[in-house]
Design a protein around this motif. Structure first.
Motif, mmCIF file in Angstrom:
data_model
loop_
_atom_site.group_PDB
_atom_site.id
_atom_site.type_symbol
_atom_site.label_atom_id
_atom_site.label_comp_id
_atom_site.label_asym_id
_atom_site.label_seq_id
_atom_site.Cartn_x
_atom_site.Cartn_y
_atom_site.Cartn_z
ATOM 1 N N GLY A 1 0.799 -1.226 0.000
ATOM 2 C CA GLY A 1 0.000 0.000 0.000
ATOM 3 C C GLY A 1 0.822 1.261 0.000
ATOM 4 O O GLY A 1 0.316 2.335 -0.342
ATOM 5 N N ASN A 2 2.098 1.186 0.366
ATOM 6 C CA ASN A 2 2.959 2.381 0.353
ATOM 7 C C ASN A 2 4.103 2.241 -0.632
ATOM 8 O O ASN A 2 5.019 3.056 -0.671
ATOM 9 C CB ASN A 2 3.514 2.672 1.742
ATOM 10 C CG ASN A 2 4.299 1.489 2.297
ATOM 11 O OD1 ASN A 2 4.614 0.551 1.579
ATOM 12 N ND2 ASN A 2 4.610 1.550 3.595
ATOM 13 N N GLY A 3 4.092 1.229 -1.449
ATOM 14 C CA GLY A 3 5.110 1.020 -2.456
ATOM 15 C C GLY A 3 6.375 0.400 -1.955
ATOM 16 O O GLY A 3 7.311 0.222 -2.744
ATOM 17 N N ASN A 4 6.443 0.096 -0.678
ATOM 18 C CA ASN A 4 7.630 -0.529 -0.096
ATOM 19 C C ASN A 4 7.251 -1.854 0.566
ATOM 20 O O ASN A 4 6.166 -1.988 1.129
ATOM 21 C CB ASN A 4 8.276 0.387 0.952
ATOM 22 C CG ASN A 4 8.739 1.699 0.342
ATOM 23 O OD1 ASN A 4 9.347 1.725 -0.726
ATOM 24 N ND2 ASN A 4 8.434 2.797 1.026
ATOM 25 N N SER A 5 8.168 -2.787 0.487
ATOM 26 C CA SER A 5 7.906 -4.046 1.204
ATOM 27 C C SER A 5 7.971 -3.787 2.704
ATOM 28 O O SER A 5 8.725 -2.919 3.158
ATOM 29 C CB SER A 5 8.947 -5.103 0.804
ATOM 30 O OG SER A 5 10.247 -4.674 1.174
#
Length: 466
Positions: free
Chosen positions: A114-118
């Motif tokens: 959801g925030n583009g980061n794992s």
């Protein structure tokens, strides 16, 4: 949590109603007295088996059987199994609590975070949990517990019945062994007498005082006596084998005791008229009543199944995203999940279960009444047999005395040449049969006493655990 805990505790202490029908012991379908119909029917207490059998050899055999008999061991294991099953059913009356500790670490890939980061997330928790606990508002669980209790008590009575039966079987097998040993001794005495007679007839034949027919008749009688002796030797061996199975080991050497009272068996005299209430002491009658109570309790469980079932599930503890913060302030967590199940449609299954429970209860009533009738017949037969066995013993003893006189006269007449040897053979055969029959009557008389001991439910110590 503070508002919910009192509610939970209140629900846990609710006393539900019972759907079990009121129990009533069925009337005994037998006369009020057993034996002779008198106004003073007795209710005797028998001595325990240690006092019943003064013979030390028999007491040792019974002790060995109570320790080593495999059938009795199985009966005792049935009791232990029923006790454990009752414990399982009874445990359902109380809630089940468990301590649970859980830990979870999870990685989400970038396209799912959801925030583009794992991201990597953790969660740890420790809590006290209560499994799905059924509030027994309508007595279903208590009914099942009562049914299991009565089943357990019934197996205890079955074990007591097996114990009494085993004691009786050992005593009867011992009496049979003694009787056959005595019959063997009589056959050996007869064989010696036939040998002496055969030698006498042979000498008379050589002297020209007897015919060859008398010699052959004496030989036939001698070989018949040998055959009888072999037959009783075989029977004694079979008796020892049967006794060995009962006591669970080898049979020790048993003296050739005569089947006489009171050296072999002693039983307090039972009155000629007994109250039918003595039957309720029998373990098989008590077992049948416990089975009836168990079936009655099963009706309560089947009735309660028609009503709603409320279950409670909850937990309380701590939870944190970090293991180190598991017990920090503010980490408290709880959950409470009450549930209710209301039967609406089950295609008649609940009605059928209730019908089955009621039918089984009716069958249990019939089994109880049948057990009472069987017990009544066994005691009545024992009392009747006792009266006639006394008469038979006196008559048989008189027959032995008459047969002995007949043999004496036949031998005198043969020695004087007034009669042939066939009369001696007939008289000796009649005496042999009469003596053997007297031993058998005495054994049956003692066996009848053992039968009455078992039929009346054993003595004071018969129901004690070995």
């Amino acid at each position: 949590m503070r508002a919910t805990l009192p509610l939970v505790l209140a629900l846990l202490t609710v006393t539900g109603c019972s759907m079990i029908p009121d129990y009533e012991t069925p009337d005994r379908p037998v006369p009020v007295t057993i034996g002779q119909d008198t106004d003073d029917a007795a209710d005797p207490i028998l001595p325990d088996w240690q006092h019943l059998f003064p013979d030390p050899h028999l007491r040792a055999l019974v002790e060995s059987a109570l320790t080593n008999n495999r059938d009795l061991e199985l009966a005792l294991l049935d009791v232990a199994e029923a006790r454990a099953l009752y414990g399982i059913e009874r445990s359902a009356l109380a809630p089940e609590f468990n301590v649970n500790a859980d830990g979870t670490r999870q990685r989400l890939p970038a396209d799912l975070s959801g925030n583009g980061n794992s991201t990597i997330s953790s969660q740890y928790s420790v809590g006290l949990g209560m499994a799905a606990y059924e509030l027994d508002l309508f007595g279903r669980v208590r009914s099942l517990s009562e049914s299991a209790l009565q089943t357990y008590l019934g197996t205890e009575e079955a074990a007591r019945s097996a114990r009494i039966t085993l004691i009786s079987e050992v005593a009867n097998a011992y009496l049979l062994l003694l009787a056959d040993q005595q019959k063997l001794a009589i056959s050996e005495e007869t064989l010696k007498a036939q040998q002496a007679s055969a030698e006498l007839v042979q000498r008379r034949y050589r002297a020209g005082l007897s015919s060859e027919l008398a010699v052959r008749q004496a030989e036939i009688a001698l070989e018949t006596a040998r055959t009888n002796r072999a037959s009783f030797r075989r029977q004694v061996a079979l008796d020892r084998n049967a006794l060995s199975v009962l006591i669970g080991g080898p049979v020790p050497e048993i003296p050739k005791t005569r089947v006489m009272e009171p050296a072999v068996a002693l039983l307090s005299e039972v009155p000629e008229s007994l109250s039918a209430s003595v039957l309720t002491r029998r373990p098989d009658i008590r077992r049948a009543e416990h089975a009836l109570r168990a079936a009655n309790a099963s009706i309560g469980a089947a009735r309660a199944a028609f009503f709603p079932a409320i279950t409670l599930t909850g937990s309380a503890g701590t939870a944190s995203a970090d293991l180190s913060g598991l017990f920090d302030g503010g980490s408290g967590a709880w959950s409470f999940s009450p549930g209710i199940r209301v039967p609406i449609f089950n295609a008649g299954r609940l009605e059928a279960n209730l019908d089955v429970a009621e039918i089984r209860s009716e069958k249990a009533v019939i089994d109880y009444e049948k057990a009472i009738q069987t017990a009544f017949q066994e005691v009545a037969d024992g009392l009747a047999a006792r009266r006639y066995l006394r008469q038979q013993e006196r008559a048989q003893a008189a027959l032995v005395r008459a047969s002995q006189r007949s043999l004496n006269l036949a031998e005198i007449r043969f020695d004087s040449g007034a009669d042939d040897y066939l009369a001696v053979l007939d008289a000796r055969r009649e005496l042999l049969n009469a003596r053997q029959a007297l031993v058998e009557v005495k054994r049956q008389k003692l066996t009848n006493r053992i039968t009455l001991y078992r039929a009346l439910g054993g003595g004071e110590g018969a129901t004690a655990e070995s």
